[in-house]
Design a protein around this motif. Structure first.
Motif, PDB file in Angstrom:
ATOM      1  N   LEU A 190      12.592  24.568  19.333  1.00  0.00           N
ATOM      2  CA  LEU A 190      11.868  25.871  18.762  1.00  0.00           C
ATOM      3  C   LEU A 190      12.085  25.844  17.551  1.00  0.00           C
ATOM      4  CD1 LEU A 190       9.450  27.971  19.334  1.00  0.00           C
ATOM      5  CD2 LEU A 190      11.422  29.436  20.222  1.00  0.00           C
ATOM      6  N   TYR A 191      13.342  26.304  17.145  1.00  0.00           N
ATOM      7  CA  TYR A 191      13.657  26.604  15.773  1.00  0.00           C
ATOM      8  C   TYR A 191      13.228  25.720  14.520  1.00  0.00           C
ATOM      9  CZ  TYR A 191      16.843  28.779  12.319  1.00  0.00           C
ATOM     10  OH  TYR A 191      17.187  29.420  10.882  1.00  0.00           O
ATOM     11  N   THR A 192      13.652  24.480  15.318  1.00  0.00           N
ATOM     12  CA  THR A 192      13.015  23.202  14.103  1.00  0.00           C
ATOM     13  C   THR A 192      11.545  23.450  14.110  1.00  0.00           C
ATOM     14  OG1 THR A 192      14.989  21.897  14.902  1.00  0.00           O
ATOM     15  CG2 THR A 192      13.152  20.939  13.832  1.00  0.00           C
ATOM     16  N   GLU A 193      10.720  23.669  15.035  1.00  0.00           N
ATOM     17  CA  GLU A 193       9.261  23.676  15.012  1.00  0.00           C
ATOM     18  C   GLU A 193       8.858  24.735  14.055  1.00  0.00           C
ATOM     19  OE1 GLU A 193       8.032  23.797  18.993  1.00  0.00           O
ATOM     20  OE2 GLU A 193       8.353  21.591  19.428  1.00  0.00           O
ATOM     21  N   MET A 194       9.618  25.885  13.969  1.00  0.00           N
ATOM     22  CA  MET A 194       9.276  26.947  13.359  1.00  0.00           C
ATOM     23  C   MET A 194       9.709  26.801  11.762  1.00  0.00           C
ATOM     24  SD  MET A 194      10.369  30.042  15.973  1.00  0.00           S
ATOM     25  CE  MET A 194      10.037  31.057  14.594  1.00  0.00           C
ATOM     26  N   GLY A 195      10.276  25.741  11.597  1.00  0.00           N
ATOM     27  CA  GLY A 195      10.736  25.243  10.206  1.00  0.00           C
ATOM     28  C   GLY A 195      12.238  25.686   9.617  1.00  0.00           C
ATOM     29  N   GLY A 196      13.023  26.110  10.769  1.00  0.00           N
ATOM     30  CA  GLY A 196      14.478  26.356  10.513  1.00  0.00           C
ATOM     31  C   GLY A 196      15.250  24.757  10.639  1.00  0.00           C
ATOM     32  N   GLU A 197      16.498  24.959  10.181  1.00  0.00           N
ATOM     33  CA  GLU A 197      17.201  23.668  10.319  1.00  0.00           C
ATOM     34  C   GLU A 197      18.203  23.805  11.409  1.00  0.00           C
ATOM     35  OE1 GLU A 197      20.178  21.239   7.373  1.00  0.00           O
ATOM     36  OE2 GLU A 197      19.176  22.929   6.572  1.00  0.00           O
ATOM     37  N   SER A 198      18.083  22.615  12.296  1.00  0.00           N
ATOM     38  CA  SER A 198      19.131  22.494  13.393  1.00  0.00           C
ATOM     39  C   SER A 198      19.850  21.357  13.277  1.00  0.00           C
ATOM     40  CB  SER A 198      18.236  22.560  14.771  1.00  0.00           C
ATOM     41  OG  SER A 198      17.388  23.632  14.889  1.00  0.00           O
ATOM     42  N   LEU A 199      21.171  21.496  13.651  1.00  0.00           N
ATOM     43  CA  LEU A 199      22.137  20.466  13.585  1.00  0.00           C
ATOM     44  C   LEU A 199      22.571  19.868  14.951  1.00  0.00           C
ATOM     45  CD1 LEU A 199      24.583  21.937  10.774  1.00  0.00           C
ATOM     46  CD2 LEU A 199      22.540  20.658  10.344  1.00  0.00           C
ATOM     47  N   PHE A 200      22.412  18.588  15.028  1.00  0.00           N
ATOM     48  CA  PHE A 200      22.635  18.058  16.684  1.00  0.00           C
ATOM     49  C   PHE A 200      23.866  17.194  16.625  1.00  0.00           C
ATOM     50  CE2 PHE A 200      18.043  19.037  16.349  1.00  0.00           C
ATOM     51  CZ  PHE A 200      17.712  19.883  17.548  1.00  0.00           C
ATOM     52  N   PHE A 201      24.600  17.550  17.561  1.00  0.00           N
ATOM     53  CA  PHE A 201      25.852  16.601  17.833  1.00  0.00           C
ATOM     54  C   PHE A 201      25.998  15.803  19.072  1.00  0.00           C
ATOM     55  CE2 PHE A 201      26.403  20.001  14.962  1.00  0.00           C
ATOM     56  CZ  PHE A 201      27.244  19.066  13.691  1.00  0.00           C
ATOM     57  N   GLY A 202      25.341  16.132  20.118  1.00  0.00           N
ATOM     58  CA  GLY A 202      25.264  15.393  21.415  1.00  0.00           C
ATOM     59  C   GLY A 202      24.264  14.440  21.340  1.00  0.00           C
ATOM     60  N   LYS A 203      23.999  13.630  22.457  1.00  0.00           N
ATOM     61  CA  LYS A 203      23.046  12.687  22.751  1.00  0.00           C
ATOM     62  C   LYS A 203      21.598  13.088  22.615  1.00  0.00           C
ATOM     63  CE  LYS A 203      24.851  12.512  26.927  1.00  0.00           C
ATOM     64  NZ  LYS A 203      25.044  12.104  28.293  1.00  0.00           N
ATOM     65  N   PRO A 204      20.926  12.375  21.864  1.00  0.00           N
ATOM     66  CA  PRO A 204      20.925  10.900  21.307  1.00  0.00           C
ATOM     67  C   PRO A 204      21.312  10.816  19.767  1.00  0.00           C
ATOM     68  CG  PRO A 204      18.608  11.720  21.026  1.00  0.00           C
ATOM     69  CD  PRO A 204      19.432  12.870  21.684  1.00  0.00           C
ATOM     70  N   HIS A 205      22.095  11.765  19.301  1.00  0.00           N
ATOM     71  CA  HIS A 205      22.723  11.873  18.169  1.00  0.00           C
ATOM     72  C   HIS A 205      23.836  10.744  17.920  1.00  0.00           C
ATOM     73  CE1 HIS A 205      19.101  14.413  17.106  1.00  0.00           C
ATOM     74  NE2 HIS A 205      19.722  14.883  18.397  1.00  0.00           N
ATOM     75  N   PRO A 206      23.919  10.423  16.708  1.00  0.00           N
ATOM     76  CA  PRO A 206      25.303   9.650  16.365  1.00  0.00           C
ATOM     77  C   PRO A 206      26.491  10.058  16.728  1.00  0.00           C
ATOM     78  CG  PRO A 206      23.465   8.806  14.813  1.00  0.00           C
ATOM     79  CD  PRO A 206      23.062  10.247  15.635  1.00  0.00           C
TER      80      PRO A 206
END
Length: 291
Positions: A190-206
């Protein structure tokens, strides 16, 4: 096209290590699946290595404690890699600042903020109200049954301030027993869709796969990606992650996608094919439940 199998043993001799999802695969958030536990024990007894790769925001010690409570014995796995450990490392490197707004259930997620001594010169993290924050640390919703949209006003404020959101668990939903709950990934989406920046560390991310490989290497073995099988019920996490990393995958169709794949014991072949086509996914193998 994916190959439907009836047991892990049918294909396991081709792989020296497994990257195994937990929730929906080994347990349901309440208790272990006996057949899944037995399959992993047998695989290990035959010389295979099991790395539990989970999007839990908990440190691996917390996950190990939880597994005991669920009835998953220690001889069913060798080591654990968690999204929480990968995200904690980034947080203590200052990825979202030092004064952070925390989202989650503190009684459950307090371990996320325990000092990480393996880092050299980690930053000191302080939890503060949103109005004083430099960033957001999201381990999950405050209420897992509430629609993520309840956070829209806070997210609009955070986006306008330019705050980054560190997502400790990219899962969108999870089934706790018979109840489906929202996870941190739904809030980050939701935050990303609203234009915010999200940082991901779990699956499916490297980052979590890098951690899983390091945990595997720490066991004193040298195993290439072609000898690893990723297992899980998340088509957008476990399977997408495996495909992205060039690792063969075993899709558990009786988990999150049980209804779409018409899985009771085994998936309906036509329903499975339609589901995979719609999701544009191609797991190497599919099984109803890990067994």
């Amino acid at each position: 096209m994916t190959q439907i199998v009836s047991s892990l043993a049918e294909i396991s001799t081709s792989y020296r290590a497994l990257f195994v999802d937990l929730w929906g695969c080994v347990h349901n958030g309440v208790q272990a699946f006996p057949e899944a536990v037995s399959a992993l024990q047998t695989y290990r007894a035959n010389g295979g290595i099991v790395v539990l790769v989970t999007n839990s925001p908990k440190p691996r010690a917390g996950v190990a404690t939880q597994l005991v409570q669920f009835g998953v014995p220690e001889d069913a796995y060798d080591t654990i890699a968690t999204s929480g450990d990968s995200a904690r490392s980034a947080m203590f490197r200052g990825a979202v600042g030092t004064n952070v707004y925390f989202m989650g259930e503190w009684d459950r997620d307090a371990g996320f903020f325990e000092p990480l001594h393996i880092l050299e010169d980690p930053v000191e993290i302080t939890r503060v109200p949103l109005q004083e924050a430099e960033g957001i640390v999201c381990c999950g919703p405050f209420d897992p049954m509430a629609d993520p949209d309840v956070n829209r006003a806070d997210f609009l404020y955070a986006k306008q301030k330019g705050l980054k959101l560190l997502c400790a668990n990219p899962d969108i939903v999870v089934d706790r027993g018979e109840t489906r709950e929202w996870c941190a990934g739904a809030l980050a989406r939701l935050y990303t869709e609203m234009g915010g920046e999200s940082l991901f560390f779990g699956k499916p991310h490297p980052p979590i796969y890098d951690l899983a490989r390091r945990r595997l290497s720490s066991l004193g073995v040298d195993i290439g990606d072609g000898e690893i099988l990723a297992i899980g019920d998340g088509i957008h996490t476990d399977i997408a992650g495996g495909m992205g990393e060039g690792i063969d995958s075993l899709f558990i169709s009786g988990g999150l996608a049980a209804a779409e794949t018409k899985t009771a014991t085994d998936p309906d072949a036509a329903a499975l094919s339609a589901y995979l086509d719609e999701e544009k996914s191609n797991p190497t193998y599919t099984i109803g439940q890990l067994r």
